[in-house]
Structures are given as C-alpha cells and as structure tokens.
Write a protein that holds these residues in place. Structure first.
Motif, short mmCIF file in Angstrom:
data_model
loop_
_atom_site.label_atom_id
_atom_site.label_comp_id
_atom_site.label_asym_id
_atom_site.label_seq_id
_atom_site.Cartn_x
_atom_site.Cartn_y
_atom_site.Cartn_z
N SER A 280 36.37 40.32 41.54
CA SER A 280 35.58 40.30 42.77
C SER A 280 35.22 41.73 43.12
O SER A 280 35.99 42.65 42.83
CB SER A 280 36.39 39.66 43.90
OG SER A 280 35.61 39.52 45.07
N VAL B 269 29.08 40.61 48.31
CA VAL B 269 30.23 40.21 47.50
C VAL B 269 29.78 39.50 46.24
O VAL B 269 28.87 38.66 46.26
CB VAL B 269 31.17 39.30 48.31
CG1 VAL B 269 32.28 38.74 47.44
CG2 VAL B 269 31.76 40.07 49.49
N ASN B 270 30.42 39.83 45.12
CA ASN B 270 30.26 39.09 43.86
C ASN B 270 31.64 38.64 43.40
O ASN B 270 32.57 39.44 43.37
CB ASN B 270 29.63 39.96 42.78
CG ASN B 270 28.22 40.37 43.12
OD1 ASN B 270 27.96 41.51 43.45
ND2 ASN B 270 27.31 39.43 43.06
N ASN B 271 31.74 37.37 43.06
CA ASN B 271 33.01 36.83 42.57
C ASN B 271 32.83 36.21 41.19
O ASN B 271 31.79 35.62 40.90
CB ASN B 271 33.54 35.74 43.51
CG ASN B 271 34.00 36.29 44.82
OD1 ASN B 271 34.66 37.31 44.88
ND2 ASN B 271 33.68 35.59 45.90
N LYS C 71 35.99 31.67 42.53
CA LYS C 71 35.19 31.27 43.69
C LYS C 71 35.89 30.17 44.47
O LYS C 71 36.39 29.21 43.88
CB LYS C 71 33.80 30.82 43.24
CG LYS C 71 32.89 31.97 42.86
CD LYS C 71 31.51 31.49 42.42
CE LYS C 71 30.64 32.68 42.05
NZ LYS C 71 29.31 32.27 41.55
N THR D 146 39.23 35.97 48.15
CA THR D 146 38.32 36.59 49.10
C THR D 146 38.57 38.09 49.13
O THR D 146 39.69 38.53 49.37
CB THR D 146 38.52 36.02 50.51
OG1 THR D 146 38.33 34.60 50.48
CG2 THR D 146 37.52 36.65 51.47
N LEU E 298 42.30 41.94 48.49
CA LEU E 298 41.96 40.72 47.77
C LEU E 298 42.95 39.64 48.19
O LEU E 298 44.13 39.69 47.83
CB LEU E 298 42.03 40.92 46.25
CG LEU E 298 41.56 39.73 45.43
CD1 LEU E 298 40.05 39.51 45.62
CD2 LEU E 298 41.88 39.93 43.95
#
Length: 114
Positions: A49, A57-59, A64, A68, A80
C-alpha cells in the motif's frame, strides 16, 4: 541522515489485526510518497500500500478491504492498519519513502499463525 524506522510487527493469529508504524527523519516528509512493501515470489519486494503527499492511496489487490494506510504529517509517520490477517500475509514489511530518491527502512516482521 535519512532514517525510516518501522515498528508494530509481531505474532498474531489468523483473523487478527496489527498496526504498523514508520517514523521518518531526515526528509521533508510532507512531499514524499510513503509506502509499505513486502517480499514476493519472483520479486524483490511487492507493493502492499502507498499514499501520496496528496493523500491518494494505492493498494495491492490482495489487501484491498483489509489493510488501510494513513499518514500523519505532523508526526512524520505513516501507518498501516492490517485487519483480517491471513497466514499469507506473513512477511517482513518494509517502509518506503519516495520523491527524488527512494529510501527504505530495515523492516518489521509480521507473522500470522493459522
């Protein structure tokens, strides 16, 4: 001297939660994209992430809905939150800071028992 210091790893049962922290020093934290990575088969490290300076944000698909990422620019810290942990999440988690250069922490071990 740039330092990224991870903490919060440990042993947890499947379905449990952990919160990782990464405290940064020696960089202008606000302008850096901050990320969490872990080793993956065939790769040195894979993205878990990341969060940009603007909060985008990229996960990874595998996390997913479970993990978070967040950042506190006042504390120069990225977090995290990991929920619903699975044994496949077992890994050393590395903090990363990226802008003009890329910096890495030394990692924190997360072990998820079945």
């Amino acid at each position: 001297q740039v330092q990224l210091v991870e903490s919060g790893g440990g042993l947890v049962q499947a379905g449990g939660s952990l919160r990782l922290s990464c405290a940064a020093s020696g960089i202008n934290f606000d302008i850096h994209t901050m990320g969490w990575y872990r080793p993956a088969p065939g790769k040195q490290r894979e993205l878990v992430s990341r969060i940009t300076s603007g909060g985008i944000v990229n996960n990874a698909d595998s996390v997913k809905g479970r993990f978070t990422i967040s950042r506190d620019n006042a504390k120069n810290t990225v977090y995290l939150q990991m929920n619903s942990l699975k044994p496949d999440d077992t890994a050393v988690y590395y903090c990363n800071a990226e802008k003009f250069y890329v910096y890495w922490g030394k990692g924190t071990l997360v072990t998820v028992s079945s």
